[in-house]
Design a protein around this motif. Structure first.
Motif, mmCIF file in Angstrom:
data_model
loop_
_atom_site.group_PDB
_atom_site.id
_atom_site.type_symbol
_atom_site.label_atom_id
_atom_site.label_comp_id
_atom_site.label_asym_id
_atom_site.label_seq_id
_atom_site.Cartn_x
_atom_site.Cartn_y
_atom_site.Cartn_z
ATOM 1 N N TYR A 89 -6.695 -1.123 -10.216
ATOM 2 C CA TYR A 89 -6.253 -0.522 -8.941
ATOM 3 C C TYR A 89 -6.558 -1.406 -7.729
ATOM 4 C CZ TYR A 89 -5.599 3.382 -12.025
ATOM 5 O OH TYR A 89 -5.165 4.160 -13.050
ATOM 6 N N MET A 90 -6.925 -2.659 -8.040
ATOM 7 C CA MET A 90 -7.158 -3.558 -6.912
ATOM 8 C C MET A 90 -5.824 -4.223 -6.530
ATOM 9 S SD MET A 90 -10.816 -5.090 -7.999
ATOM 10 C CE MET A 90 -12.230 -3.995 -8.103
ATOM 11 N N ASP A 91 -5.693 -4.475 -5.219
ATOM 12 C CA ASP A 91 -4.413 -5.007 -4.720
ATOM 13 C C ASP A 91 -3.923 -6.212 -5.515
ATOM 14 O OD1 ASP A 91 -4.137 -3.108 -2.831
ATOM 15 O OD2 ASP A 91 -4.527 -4.387 -1.087
ATOM 16 N N TRP A 92 -4.852 -7.140 -5.785
ATOM 17 C CA TRP A 92 -4.432 -8.400 -6.425
ATOM 18 C C TRP A 92 -3.844 -8.144 -7.813
ATOM 19 C CZ3 TRP A 92 -6.633 -9.532 -11.093
ATOM 20 C CH2 TRP A 92 -7.881 -8.954 -11.402
ATOM 21 N N GLN A 120 -2.826 -4.584 -8.910
ATOM 22 C CA GLN A 120 -1.897 -3.461 -8.933
ATOM 23 C C GLN A 120 -0.545 -3.801 -8.277
ATOM 24 O OE1 GLN A 120 -3.065 -0.073 -6.612
ATOM 25 N NE2 GLN A 120 -2.271 1.376 -8.126
ATOM 26 N N ILE A 121 -0.599 -4.508 -7.147
ATOM 27 C CA ILE A 121 0.651 -4.769 -6.414
ATOM 28 C C ILE A 121 1.595 -5.662 -7.230
ATOM 29 C CG2 ILE A 121 1.635 -5.828 -4.325
ATOM 30 C CD1 ILE A 121 -0.730 -4.595 -2.776
ATOM 31 N N TYR A 152 2.244 -12.453 -5.876
ATOM 32 C CA TYR A 152 1.735 -11.798 -4.656
ATOM 33 C C TYR A 152 0.544 -12.567 -4.105
ATOM 34 C CZ TYR A 152 -0.684 -8.234 -1.850
ATOM 35 O OH TYR A 152 -1.320 -7.557 -0.852
ATOM 36 N N THR A 189 -16.196 2.748 -6.438
ATOM 37 C CA THR A 189 -16.352 3.153 -7.834
ATOM 38 C C THR A 189 -17.599 4.003 -8.065
ATOM 39 O OG1 THR A 189 -17.365 1.004 -8.195
ATOM 40 C CG2 THR A 189 -15.055 1.250 -8.819
ATOM 41 N N ASN A 232 -13.028 -1.472 -11.602
ATOM 42 C CA ASN A 232 -11.743 -0.999 -12.127
ATOM 43 C C ASN A 232 -10.619 -1.807 -11.505
ATOM 44 O OD1 ASN A 232 -9.622 0.411 -13.077
ATOM 45 N ND2 ASN A 232 -10.358 2.436 -12.445
ATOM 46 N N MET A 272 -7.562 7.495 -5.350
ATOM 47 C CA MET A 272 -8.205 7.795 -6.631
ATOM 48 C C MET A 272 -9.443 8.655 -6.435
ATOM 49 S SD MET A 272 -8.081 4.005 -8.150
ATOM 50 C CE MET A 272 -9.032 4.376 -9.615
ATOM 51 N N MET A 275 0.226 -1.731 -0.737
ATOM 52 C CA MET A 275 1.290 -1.400 -1.692
ATOM 53 C C MET A 275 2.426 -0.671 -0.969
ATOM 54 S SD MET A 275 1.948 -1.451 -5.026
ATOM 55 C CE MET A 275 0.766 -0.924 -6.263
ATOM 56 N N MET A 299 -6.469 2.493 -4.833
ATOM 57 C CA MET A 299 -7.907 2.460 -4.614
ATOM 58 C C MET A 299 -8.262 2.459 -3.126
ATOM 59 S SD MET A 299 -10.755 -0.130 -6.040
ATOM 60 C CE MET A 299 -10.510 0.164 -7.767
ATOM 61 N N PRO A 310 -1.978 5.961 -8.559
ATOM 62 C CA PRO A 310 -3.322 5.974 -7.969
ATOM 63 C C PRO A 310 -3.557 4.696 -7.173
ATOM 64 C CG PRO A 310 -3.364 6.330 -10.360
ATOM 65 C CD PRO A 310 -2.011 5.832 -10.015
ATOM 66 N N THR A 339 -4.542 -15.323 -11.823
ATOM 67 C CA THR A 339 -4.780 -15.521 -10.382
ATOM 68 C C THR A 339 -5.522 -16.812 -10.082
ATOM 69 O OG1 THR A 339 -6.971 -14.564 -10.280
ATOM 70 C CG2 THR A 339 -5.129 -13.017 -10.156
ATOM 71 N N ILE A 394 2.904 -3.614 -10.265
ATOM 72 C CA ILE A 394 3.945 -2.616 -10.006
ATOM 73 C C ILE A 394 5.236 -3.280 -9.532
ATOM 74 C CG2 ILE A 394 4.586 -0.770 -8.388
ATOM 75 C CD1 ILE A 394 1.916 0.487 -8.870
ATOM 76 N N MET A 395 5.078 -4.295 -8.690
ATOM 77 C CA MET A 395 6.284 -4.909 -8.125
ATOM 78 C C MET A 395 6.855 -5.973 -9.039
ATOM 79 S SD MET A 395 5.370 -4.864 -4.103
ATOM 80 C CE MET A 395 7.097 -4.876 -3.689
#
Lengths: 331, 640
Positions: B143-146, B148-149, B157, A67, B140, A136, A165, A160, A158, B194, B152-153
């Motif tokens: 956009y972290m896996d925990w 974002q994934i 997870y 970041t 931010n 990103m 994913m 990180m 985007p 989480t 989106i899915m």
């Protein structure tokens, strides 16, 4: 998650206490544009082998986080020299930062798209409407330019930092660097022949990447130190080329100390590919030179994507600190 | 030293070969089946170990998963006031010591008054539970896996494990559950709930598993990354795939891919330059991490090898004992054989009265001994007979020797015979094939100036021939007193011999009479080989006379005679067919040609030398071959 936050916010300082500490003027703080990895092996090797010290420099290497990027360090004066992708450097200049490229190491593009063969995505035309992961941290311009040129509208997602994913199927296509995430995907159990690869260089976007940047003011004030730094770095890359295992071990060691997952298999791959990117191949270019054609090609992409004029000329943006006369002429 | 030609040695060697082969076969079979049993048992054990471990981990994971799921469903029902969320999260941590942290994170601008980011996080630090509000340009979380994934899915997870920096370098994983809200009649994704699981205990739990001496277990994440490992530097750094590259072991990659596919296997594999390994691996249901149990092949079979070593030792000792016992038994059983052999040697040496060993075992030994005793008796009898026969034969031989002496005494053998007759030189030789023979020669002076000589060969050999010869010789002298012409002498001789000749014997006969005053030779032949005339002039040829028939066959046969004039220096060589028909080993005869060629060479020699050299030539030709016929030669030299 606090841990993650810390991971991303704490700066990893690798401080070398040089015995011949000289005055404040000889101190140079360098920040690569990402966490420690073999992509920057030349800098770590130069520091570890004392090439900077031999030039009378007191060098410290700091690292950005996901970041807080290297540009911010440069802007804020926390770093004297940083490394950036060419596109990122040009974008910064376009946005008004008085930044100059003082040495261009990479001569080729390592950006590529990958899709799983099972997804049925066989060509970039198939990207239409598909989820396309993109980093990103600032080099989306080139993939965007390619998609725009071909009039393809993927769903940009985007990402990180991880390929998870993509592995889980959350996105259909992933933008990866050949020297890095492409191999991470391989090291997560996906075989090369299970992937469709699309190198951007094969689509007319062979844009050079890693280069060395500083503020114009720094260049004017300390040209000799910057030159010394660039020369020692070139020496570092040469040493890494000749001693790959040593370089890989050095990098893995640094990554361990920074608690970044690391293994030799991946860093060995990365070093190999990064060194490959530095080769001129069929390009008539001096080492560390930004070729004028590459400059023009890249700004034309930026101008098209951003729909604006690039304010600087080649000679204003590229200010080599190492005179090319010192190199042997290229064949 | 071992006598390898001993019967016992040979029997023992054969027995040892058979028993050893048998043991080898049995051992191999035993080894095969026992290995299989051990492998099966070890497999069961490994499956059970991994199963237990998976069960224990699931017992922790599954209740944990319930918590964010409950939080998410509560959020969807809208029962919680946003400002009380931090209390709820802290409570969750206080009541669940296995949970390291818990969070609720909302979509951008979910609460317009809270800004773009809104995330509540409760965590442990120094045994206390804290809560913070997170989110911002420096954190931010979208956009972290925990986040974002699952966002989106749109499903729960478990993250890949990651290091908790600053919290004592602890490994963590986060379980995320998306929740939704209905706004404007539309169900929309709203955020993520989480829990964080600290994984430190996991390493201890998995590392506590020991299989044999150095076997161990470890866990891999969904990406094949080491989550636990006895070598803690592997954790989070190396994956089964990176190790496959570093070790140059494609098999590791294959196993890794099977793990990702959720396959469970018990298999053997080998890494370059390392001993054979066995592995069992299986997945965890909750998060698709996998457990792998690894142990060296040689340890799995260590007990079997120890047992085999012991077995082989006992078998060896057994074989040695067997050999010793066998040796004793065979030596005792075969002792009579040795004794019988000794007796046989004594018998062979002539000691027929040697005592044979007493054997009463009523077996083959006794049979052998009885056969020997029988042979001994038979031999004894035979030898007595042989002695008698030998004595008889010796007697006959002695008589034959006497007969020979008598026969030899009948023919003149004083040379030169007439030292006072310068006209004549003479030498003769008779060599019988047996003790007594049927050849004869004779010479004598008739009426002062006539010299008579004769050569004859009686049909057959041995005693009958010698008697006939003696008769012929005696008759010749008697008749020569009366008759003076060779033809008349021959006719008279023939008549006497043919008379009462029941056995049909006959004699070939040549005689000549030289008139010493004139040198005229009168001669007559009765079926005998014509003698050879060696003229002083150098000519050598056989007498040109008819052979006629031998004496003793037809009583009234009329014999003719011829004459020729001898010149000084002429020699006459008379012989019997024993000369020309002398045989060697290859049945080759001496032949007239050879005889003539020797005569040619020796025509200047004296009669004695001529006959001596002819005799040597015959001996050379015959060699070791036994003499088949009597040999007689006579040479008369006329000196004028």
């Amino acid at each position: 998650m606090l841990a993650m936050k810390r991971l991303y916010t704490v700066l990893f300082m690798i401080i070398t206490c040089l015995s011949q500490t000289t005055g404040q003027d000889n101190r140079i703080v360098f920040s690569p544009h990402w966490l420690p990895q073999a992509q920057f092996a030349g800098f770590y090797v130069a520091l570890d082998q004392g090439f900077y010290a031999e030039k009378g420099l007191d060098v410290e290497i700091i690292h950005p986080s996901a970041t807080v990027n290297a540009l911010t360090f440069l802007e804020q004066g926390k770093a004297d020299i940083i490394s950036l992708f060419l596109v990122t450097g040009l974008e910064a200049a376009r946005n008004g930062l008085d930044i100059v490229n003082i040495a261009q190491f990479s001569q080729h593009s390592a950006i590529m798209f990958v899709s799983k063969k099972e997804s049925g995505i066989e060509s970039i035309e198939d990207f239409q409407g598909k989820k396309l992961g993109i980093w990103m941290s600032g080099f989306q311009e080139v993939p965007e330019a390619l998609m725009a040129e071909r009039n393809i509208q993927p769903q940009w997602v985007p990402i990180m930092s991880t390929v998870n994913m993509f592995l889980l199927g959350g996105i259909d296509i992933m933008t990866v660097m050949w020297y890095n995430e492409y191999n991470q995907i391989f090291l997560s159990g996906i075989n090369h022949d299970e992937l469709n690869s699309f190198f951007l260089s094969d689509y007319g976007y062979n844009i050079p990447e890693d280069g060395m940047y500083t503020l114009r003011q720094n260049l004017e004030e300390r040209p000799e130190e910057l030159r010394a730094f660039a020369e020692a770095t070139v020496q570092g890359w040469a040493y890494a080329t000749a001693n790959r295992e040593y370089a890989v071990e050095l990098v893995v060691d640094l990554m361990r100390k920074a608690n970044i997952p690391s293994n030799k298999a991946h860093q060995r791959w990365m070093l190999g590919k990064v060194l490959e990117m530095q080769q001129p191949r069929d390009k008539e270019v001096y080492p560390t030179q930004l070729h004028p054609d590459d400059f023009r090609h890249t700004i034309s992409i930026i101008e098209r994507v951003r729909n604006t004029r690039f304010p600087l000329g080649y000679d204003q943006f590229f200010k080599p600190v190492i005179p090319f006369t010192e190199y042997q002429p290229q064949p | 030293m071992i006598k390898t030609n001993r019967l016992s040695f040979r029997i023992i060697i054969r027995v040892l070969i058979i028993t050893t082969s048998l043991f080898v076969v049995i051992l191999l079979g035993y080894n095969y089946y026992t290995s299989k049993i051990i492998r099966e048992a070890t497999k069961e054990n490994a499956i059970e170990l991994a199963g237990n471990l998976a069960g224990r981990i699931e017992q922790i994971l599954q209740p944990m998963e319930k918590i964010p799921e409950m939080v998410a469903s509560t959020m969807e029902l809208g029962l919680i006031h946003p400002d009380s969320l931090d209390i709820i999260l802290q409570n969750i941590l206080l009541r669940n010591p296995t949970i390291y942290g818990a969070a609720i994170a909302f979509e951008p601008d979910y609460f317009p008054e809270k800004g773009r980011y809104h995330m509540l996080y409760a965590y442990r630090e120094n045994d206390k539970v804290h809560s913070v509000i997170l989110g911002g340009d420096n954190y931010n979380y979208f956009y972290m896996d925990w986040y974002q994934i699952p966002a989106i899915m749109q499903k729960t997870y478990w993250t890949e494990p990651y290091f908790d920096e600053g919290g004592g370098n602890t490994l963590m994983a986060t379980y995320s559950v998306p929740f939704f809200c209905t706004r404007d009649g539309e169900k929309r994704f709203a955020g993520i709930a989480t829990v964080d699981l600290e994984l430190h205990w996991l390493t201890d739990m998995v590392n506590a598993i020991r299989i044999f001496d150095t076997g161990y277990a470890f866990m891999l994440s969904r990406n094949g990354m080491a989550v636990t490992h006895p070598d803690r530097t592997m954790i989070m750094n190396k994956s089964i795939f990176s190790n496959a590259e570093e070790w140059g072991a494609p098999i590791m990659r294959e196993i890794g891919r099977e793990l990702i596919r959720g396959e469970s296997q018990f298999r053997q594999y080998t890494l370059p330059g390392r001993p054979k390994l066995w592995a069992y691996y299986r997945n965890l249901e909750s998060n698709q991490w996998s457990i792998m149990v690894v142990f060296p092949d040689r340890e799995m079979y260590a007990s079997l090898r120890a047992m085999n070593t012991m077995l082989i030792f006992f078998i060896l000792v057994g074989l040695i004992l067997l050999s010793l016992i066998l040796s004793g038994v065979i030596n005792r059983l075969s002792k009579p054989l040795v004794q019988v052999a000794d007796s046989a040697r004594s018998i062979a040496a002539g000691n027929f009265n040697v005592k044979l060993p007493q054997i009463t075992t009523r077996d083959e030994m006794q049979e052998l001994r009885d056969a020997f005793a029988h042979m001994q008796r038979e031999l004894s009898t035979y030898l007595i007979n042989l002695k008698e026969a030998t004595a008889a034969k010796e007697k006959i031989e002695s008589e034959l020797r006497i007969a020979r002496d008598i026969q030899m005494a009948m023919i003149p053998h004083t040379f030169p015979p007439f030292p006072d007759l310068p006209q004549i030189d003479l030498f003769a030789m008779l060599k019988s094939a047996k003790e007594v023979g049927g050849d004869l020669y004779d010479f004598f002076i008739m009426d002062k100036d006539k010299f008579c000589f004769a050569v004859g060969d009686v049909s057959g050999k041995g005693v009958p021939a010698s008697l006939f010869m003696a008769m012929t010789r005696t008759l010749l002298r008697t008749i020569a007193d009366r008759e003076k012409s060779p033809a008349l002498i021959m006719e008279s001789l023939n008549r006497s011999l043919a008379f009462n000749n029941e056995s049909n014997m006959f004699v070939t006969f040549f005689m000549g009479i030289i008139d010493l005053r004139t040198g005229i030779l009168h001669f007559s032949n009765a079926g005998h080989n014509p003698p050879v005339l060696l003229s002083a002039s150098g000519e050598i040829k056989a007498f040109d006379i008819s052979k006629s028939i031998p004496l003793g066959l037809f009583e009234d046969f009329v014999y003719t005679e011829s004459s020729l004039q001898l010149k000084p220096g002429d020699q006459i060589f008379a012989y019997t067919d024993g000369v020309t028909e002398a045989e060697n080993k290859s049945d080759e005869l001496f032949e007239e040609e050879r005889m003539f060629s020797i005569l040619e060479q020796q025509r200047q020699s004296s009669p004695r030398d001529m006959i001596r050299l002819m005799s040597i030539a015959i001996e050379d030709h015959v060699g070791d071959h036994p003499q088949s016929d009597d040999i007689t030669m006579l040479t008369v030299a006329y000196n004028g």
